[in-house]
Scaffold this active site. Structure first.
Site, PDB file in Angstrom:
ATOM      1  NE  ARG A  71      32.908  40.570  46.346  1.00  0.00           N
ATOM      2  CZ  ARG A  71      33.959  40.066  45.694  1.00  0.00           C
ATOM      3  NH1 ARG A  71      35.059  39.736  46.351  1.00  0.00           N
ATOM      4  NH2 ARG A  71      33.920  39.916  44.377  1.00  0.00           N
ATOM      5  CG  HIS A 116      34.830  43.514  44.467  1.00  0.00           C
ATOM      6  ND1 HIS A 116      34.142  43.798  43.309  1.00  0.00           N
ATOM      7  CD2 HIS A 116      35.741  42.561  44.135  1.00  0.00           C
ATOM      8  CE1 HIS A 116      34.598  43.044  42.315  1.00  0.00           C
ATOM      9  NE2 HIS A 116      35.580  42.288  42.796  1.00  0.00           N
ATOM     10  CG  ASP A 123      34.575  40.607  39.778  1.00  0.00           C
ATOM     11  OD1 ASP A 123      35.669  41.194  39.812  1.00  0.00           O
ATOM     12  OD2 ASP A 123      34.166  39.874  40.698  1.00  0.00           O
ATOM     13  CD  GLU A 181      40.072  37.401  40.748  1.00  0.00           C
ATOM     14  OE1 GLU A 181      39.891  36.571  41.656  1.00  0.00           O
ATOM     15  OE2 GLU A 181      39.593  38.558  40.763  1.00  0.00           O
ATOM     16  CG  HIS A 184      39.484  42.100  40.107  1.00  0.00           C
ATOM     17  ND1 HIS A 184      38.857  41.683  41.258  1.00  0.00           N
ATOM     18  CD2 HIS A 184      40.221  43.181  40.463  1.00  0.00           C
ATOM     19  CE1 HIS A 184      39.207  42.487  42.261  1.00  0.00           C
ATOM     20  NE2 HIS A 184      40.033  43.401  41.791  1.00  0.00           N
TER      21      HIS A 184
END
Length: 202
Positions: A71, A116, A123, A181, A184
């Site tokens: 990311r 990320h 994910d 999460e 993740h």
């Protein structure tokens, strides 16, 4: 993109993906800065570990579907700007029904410095190889709510079992889970533990 990164589909074919932040289907309600293509990028170490996880999942009758990998930092900065904007309600019920935008950061669902961006976090979920249907997990990607935590109450035994199956596969292939999460995972031996990259996914 430097030589230690790769497109997942080229390095580990056979893994499905839907890069949510390159689409309108995410908690911001529109494509996010830095995602210029609907593809998943990661370090080559991440891609190799995911290929091992794909094989392990296949032995259980499942495949992997990825929603995000590397990311860009500019995407994280975009999240921060979005969190300061007035609430419009467009994605609240689906993604953060019980908290305000700013609380996403306070509660650990979104980070100003995301793992990320180091290139070795993903994910993902499981899908059944025989039908192509996603495994029921008791909540969707980026549902920022306690129901998404590992060990959450209020999900079915089957959903809890699918979460445990995904966790077992990922941890068995060198990943660590994130408590808040279920989707993740971060490579334990990540090659860039202190570097946050900002090249676009293009």
């Amino acid at each position: 993109m430097n030589d230690s990164f790769a497109f997942l589909d080229e390095y580990a074919p056979g893994i499905r993906w839907d890069a949510k932040y390159a689409t309108w289907d995410n908690f911001t309600g529109k494509p996010v800065d830095g995602y210029l293509a609907n593809r998943i990028v990661g370090t080559k170490a991440l891609c190799a570990a995911l290929d091992r996880a794909r094989e392990k999942a296949r032995s259980h009758g499942f495949g992997l579907l990825l929603w995000d990998g590397y990311r860009p930092q500019r995407a994280v900065d975009c999240f921060l700007r979005w969190a300061r904007q007035p609430e419009d309600g467009r994605t609240k019920q689906r993604h953060y029904p019980h908290i305000d935008r700013a609380e996403m950061f306070e509660r650990g669902y979104v980070a100003a410095r995301s793992g990320h961006s180091r290139g070795s976090t993903v994910d993902l979920t499981l899908y059944r190889l025989d039908t192509g249907e996603l495994a029921a997990m008791g909540g969707d990607h980026d549902l920022m709510d306690p129901i998404s935590h590992h060990g959450a109450q209020g999900i079915t035994a089957s959903e809890a079992g699918n979460r445990r199956r995904l966790r077992s596969i990922m941890e068995g292939c060198g990943f660590s889970a994130y408590d808040c999460e279920w989707w993740h995972y971060t490579l334990k031996d990540e090659p860039y533990p202190d570097t946050y990259f900002d090249f676009p996914v293009a």
